[in-house]
Design a protein around this motif. Structure first.
Motif, PDB file in Angstrom:
ATOM      1  N   UNK A  99     -32.990  42.126 -29.901  1.00  0.00           N
ATOM      2  CA  UNK A  99     -31.939  42.277 -30.883  1.00  0.00           C
ATOM      3  C   UNK A  99     -30.615  42.588 -30.188  1.00  0.00           C
ATOM      4  N   UNK A 100     -29.648  41.721 -30.352  1.00  0.00           N
ATOM      5  CA  UNK A 100     -28.311  41.974 -29.836  1.00  0.00           C
ATOM      6  C   UNK A 100     -28.155  41.836 -28.332  1.00  0.00           C
ATOM      7  N   UNK A 101     -29.087  41.197 -27.664  1.00  0.00           N
ATOM      8  CA  UNK A 101     -28.892  41.018 -26.226  1.00  0.00           C
ATOM      9  C   UNK A 101     -30.192  40.708 -25.513  1.00  0.00           C
ATOM     10  N   UNK A 102     -30.216  40.946 -24.225  1.00  0.00           N
ATOM     11  CA  UNK A 102     -31.441  40.702 -23.478  1.00  0.00           C
ATOM     12  C   UNK A 102     -31.506  41.629 -22.268  1.00  0.00           C
ATOM     13  N   UNK A 103     -32.718  41.845 -21.803  1.00  0.00           N
ATOM     14  CA  UNK A 103     -32.922  42.528 -20.520  1.00  0.00           C
ATOM     15  C   UNK A 103     -33.225  41.442 -19.505  1.00  0.00           C
ATOM     16  N   UNK A 104     -32.809  41.662 -18.272  1.00  0.00           N
ATOM     17  CA  UNK A 104     -33.101  40.698 -17.216  1.00  0.00           C
ATOM     18  C   UNK A 104     -33.794  41.435 -16.066  1.00  0.00           C
TER      19      UNK A 104
END
Ligand code: GTR
Length: 389
Positions: A99-104
């Motif tokens: 939700x609202x972005x991402x982890x990398x």
């Protein structure tokens, strides 16, 4: 001096036995309904899920998601002539949208060159500074001796745990908590803490490793030191794809038995690190005997797969004896499933590894750390049980 040594061994053995007997540990082979667990079927169908659920609700918390939809990876850098031509370096960005972005997650992976068969190996969950896992290898830290792994025919993979969740208490706003927790409801008391989040991250790396034909997915070890060791154990409990689970100096809420109340205790760890575990875990502050589980059962959740517990002689905070005894008391589950856990019930002297059973153990002389000595023993154990030359 020989009589003295014998006497010392005897006293140590008696002390071990006494410690174990005094502890009123929950029995991994008695189900919640009071029934004895006597078959492999009963273990996997009933008791294992029930124990796993107790650890989720009372200790580590529940991950709200498995593999996220839209997860993807890209190869950011490849060097087929890394380590003077001995290995291929792959740097992979694993994107975890929420939700609202991402982890990398930035995975660093060295695979040995000139091999025919898919390669087994070790995934380290890194909880130390990035220089310890330098992909350029200008910096060669004994915390992750990747050259040694390659020499012995193993892949060496690692990621930094902060890619999943920064190790600080911010009310679960940043990292994967912010991405996957339900913003419209209050956080449940069994919501995942950071340890469960890091463990979940290692499983996502496994998703990627499984996609590679040059990796032997049947022989992947997950390794962690200290808080990373707690994470490796929880990861191995939740994710049965890991064939070997290595806990190094994992201590309180890792391999060490909570009911020993020795070194770091539940109240202290919850106070120092309020973001590591779930809210419910606070119920057991100064109240370890009320826990419906103890940490030998976490080791038992790895059975019949390989587990390795490593302690350090000067690491009293992590309670080496409590770590060893968790291995001892996971034994009945290994036996039920047709193997042997540890091959001794007395703690071995320092630097004399115990490798014969499906649980490996060593007590390294020295302090709280992950060293080349430790890695060497993990590989010895894997060689032996994976029947590698
Ligand atoms: C300590 C903590 C331990 C252990 C260690 C580490 O401060 O009390 O539980 O996790 O940190 O991760 O190095």
């Amino acid at each position: 001096p020989r009589t003295l040594a014998l006497l010392a061994t005897l006293v140590a053995a008696m002390a071990n036995a006494a410690y174990a007997d005094e502890l009123d540990l929950p029995d991994p082979l008695v189900a919640e309904n009071g029934q004895a667990v006597t078959s492999e079927h009963q273990w996997f169908k009933q008791r294992r899920p029930e124990m796993l659920e107790l650890f989720r609700t009372q200790v580590y918390g529940r991950a709200p998601i498995g593999r996220p939809g839209g997860m993807r990876w890209e190869l950011e850098n490849e060097d087929p002539q890394a380590m003077d031509g001995a290995a291929t370096l792959s740097q992979v960005a694993i994107h975890l949208p929420g939700r609202g972005g991402e982890a990398v997650v930035h995975l660093t992976l060295f695979t040995p060159n000139n091999v025919e068969e898919p390669t087994p190996g070790f995934l380290l969950i890194c909880n130390r500074d990035l220089e310890n896992i330098d992909p350029t290898r200008r910096e060669k830290s004994p915390f992750w001796p990747a050259e040694r792994l390659i020499e012995r025919g193993y892949f060496a993979a690692t990621f930094h745990y902060a890619d999943i969740d920064p190790d600080e208490h911010d009310d679960f706003q940043n990292g994967v908590h912010g991405l996957y927790d339900d913003p419209d409801h209050p956080r449940p008391d069994d919501a995942w803490g950071s340890v469960a989040a890091w463990a979940w991250g290692a499983s996502r790396v496994m998703d990627y490793l499984e996609s590679r034909a040059d990796i032997d997915r049947e022989r992947v070890a997950v390794v962690g030191h200290s808080r990373g060791g707690k994470t490796a154990l929880w990861c191995g409990a939740e994710d049965q794809r890991f064939a070997l689970v290595v806990s190094n100096n994992s201590g309180c809420t890792g391999a060490a038995l909570a009911r020993r109340k020795h070194g770091e205790r539940v109240a202290r760890i919850n106070r120092s690190f309020p973001h590591w575990f779930c809210e419910n875990y606070n119920r057991y502050n100064d109240n370890e005997d009320a826990l419906p589980v103890d940490q030998h059962e976490l080791v038992a959740l790895v059975a019949p797969r390989l587990a390795y517990i490593a302690s350090a002689s000067e690491d009293d905070w992590a309670d080496p004896l409590g770590e060893f005894l968790a291995g001892v008391h996971a034994g009945p589950v290994y036996r039920l499933l047709g193997g042997e856990g540890l091959t001794a019930s007395d703690m071995p002297p320092a630097d004399q590894p115990l490798h014969g059973g499906r649980i490996g153990y060593h007590l390294r002389s020295g302090g709280h750390n992950l060293t080349e000595y430790d890695w060497g023993r993990f590989m010895d154990f894997a060689d032996r049980h994976w029947r590698r030359p």
